[in-house]
Design a protein around this motif. Structure first.
Motif, PDB file in Angstrom:
ATOM      1  N   PHE A 178       5.035   3.368  -0.967  1.00  0.00           N
ATOM      2  CA  PHE A 178       5.364   4.292  -2.335  1.00  0.00           C
ATOM      3  C   PHE A 178       6.509   4.196  -3.195  1.00  0.00           C
ATOM      4  O   PHE A 178       6.992   3.780  -4.101  1.00  0.00           O
ATOM      5  CB  PHE A 178       4.671   6.017  -2.149  1.00  0.00           C
ATOM      6  CG  PHE A 178       4.755   6.539  -3.531  1.00  0.00           C
ATOM      7  CD1 PHE A 178       4.105   6.399  -4.988  1.00  0.00           C
ATOM      8  CD2 PHE A 178       5.746   7.260  -4.271  1.00  0.00           C
ATOM      9  CE1 PHE A 178       4.332   6.942  -5.539  1.00  0.00           C
ATOM     10  CE2 PHE A 178       6.129   7.876  -4.835  1.00  0.00           C
ATOM     11  CZ  PHE A 178       5.359   8.072  -6.194  1.00  0.00           C
ATOM     12  N   SER A 230       0.936  -0.871   0.266  1.00  0.00           N
ATOM     13  CA  SER A 230      -0.207   0.319  -0.049  1.00  0.00           C
ATOM     14  C   SER A 230       0.994   1.343  -0.153  1.00  0.00           C
ATOM     15  O   SER A 230       2.037   1.504   0.852  1.00  0.00           O
ATOM     16  CB  SER A 230      -0.821  -0.225   1.510  1.00  0.00           C
ATOM     17  OG  SER A 230      -1.296   0.869   1.605  1.00  0.00           O
ATOM     18  N   ALA A 231       0.873   1.904  -1.321  1.00  0.00           N
ATOM     19  CA  ALA A 231       1.429   3.155  -0.663  1.00  0.00           C
ATOM     20  C   ALA A 231       0.924   4.349   0.156  1.00  0.00           C
ATOM     21  O   ALA A 231       1.941   5.565   0.399  1.00  0.00           O
ATOM     22  CB  ALA A 231       0.972   4.344  -1.830  1.00  0.00           C
ATOM     23  N   ASN A 232       0.156   4.178   1.120  1.00  0.00           N
ATOM     24  CA  ASN A 232      -0.129   4.970   2.468  1.00  0.00           C
ATOM     25  C   ASN A 232       0.631   3.890   3.538  1.00  0.00           C
ATOM     26  O   ASN A 232       0.027   4.337   4.159  1.00  0.00           O
ATOM     27  CB  ASN A 232      -1.771   4.760   2.055  1.00  0.00           C
ATOM     28  CG  ASN A 232      -2.643   5.424   1.330  1.00  0.00           C
ATOM     29  OD1 ASN A 232      -2.311   6.534   0.833  1.00  0.00           O
ATOM     30  ND2 ASN A 232      -3.841   5.043   0.941  1.00  0.00           N
ATOM     31  N   VAL A 233       1.293   3.375   3.383  1.00  0.00           N
ATOM     32  CA  VAL A 233       2.082   2.552   4.877  1.00  0.00           C
ATOM     33  C   VAL A 233       3.711   3.565   4.183  1.00  0.00           C
ATOM     34  O   VAL A 233       4.124   3.396   3.172  1.00  0.00           O
ATOM     35  CB  VAL A 233       2.063   1.511   4.445  1.00  0.00           C
ATOM     36  CG1 VAL A 233       0.995   0.740   4.699  1.00  0.00           C
ATOM     37  CG2 VAL A 233       2.543   0.056   3.620  1.00  0.00           C
TER      38      VAL A 233
END
Length: 254
Positions: free
Chosen positions: A235, A228-231
């Motif tokens: 990214f 996930s790019a949100n951890v």
């Protein structure tokens, strides 16, 4: 048929029963699908996923999501505009999916390599552009994994001039077990409500990805998987993984 048979609980119970059914009856087909996926990844191929309408939900499960494989592309009708330079108004044509030559154009825009695997999703398996894509991919030597409803496809006539359906062209078929017409709960007086194919299709996709990952690990290769790019670091880590497929997957700039 009673009103009580149409409820949240009825849908939950019936859909869970079907999910349990496909996890048991579909094991061999999932294993065969996983072998196709693992072989594609090991040979440095890209998984080209295609579907129209609500089948695009399963395409999104295959291509470019957290926890999914990096070497994946989402093929869609909008590619005619996004990559082919067509006027956006072309997408307003309700009969676009029936137009000959569309699948060949989408294929050319994706520029797949021979080692690429095609995952084609269609509940009915008879729409013209779906069958045309399968025919074209097969002619080019690609393996084809189909996700479809065998109940639905066997209950309707072929829509393509060849007389073929998606199931006739696939190397492996995953049956989503959806009823004819997709809706699960019958309504009093006729008709039905609450589609099933997305739930079961997502289950089949993730089962196949899990099994393919197990095969790759057993063969000494770490699956190239999105974080996930949100951890933190997700990214940046994803960008590093994508470098291996630069210019071949549409999430890379070159």
């Amino acid at each position: 048929m009673s009103v009580e048979s149409v409820s949240a609980q009825a849908f939950a119970q019936q859909s869970l029963a079907v999910l349990q059914q496909i996890t048991e009856s579909g094991r061999e087909d999932v294993a065969r699908a996983a072998r196709l996926i693992a072989d594609c990844v090991r040979s440095d191929g890209v998984i080209q996923a295609f579907g129209t309408g609500h089948s695009q939900a399963m395409v999104l499960e295959v291509a470019g999501r957290a926890g999914g494989l990096v070497p994946t592309n989402r093929l869609q009708m909008a590619d005619l505009v996004l990559y082919g330079g067509d006027d956006p108004a072309v997408l307003d044509d309700p009969l676009l999916e029936r137009s000959p030559g569309i699948a060949a154009r989408l294929y050319d825009l994706a520029a797949p390599r021979p080692e690429d695997l095609f995952v084609i999703v269609s509940n009915s398996g008879v729409n013209n552009v779906i069958v045309e894509m399968a025919l074209h991919a097969k002619q080019q030597g690609h393996k084809i994994l189909a996700i479809t409803s065998l109940t639905h496809t066997h209950a309707v006539p072929a829509g393509h001039a060849s007389g073929k359906k998606l199931v006739d062209l696939a190397d492996v078929v995953l049956d989503n077990a959806a009823p004819r017409g997709d809706a699960l709960l019958e309504l009093p007086g006729g008709g039905a409500v609450c589609a099933l194919s997305t739930l079961t299709g997502v289950m089949l996709v993730q089962m196949a990805v899990a099994e393919a990952s197990a095969l790759l690990l057993a063969e000494g290769e770490r699956p190239p998987v999105y974080v996930s790019a949100n951890v933190p670091g997700g990214f940046e880590g994803n960008l590093e993984l994508e470098k291996r497929y630069a210019g071949r997957i549409r999430r890379t700039a070159s």
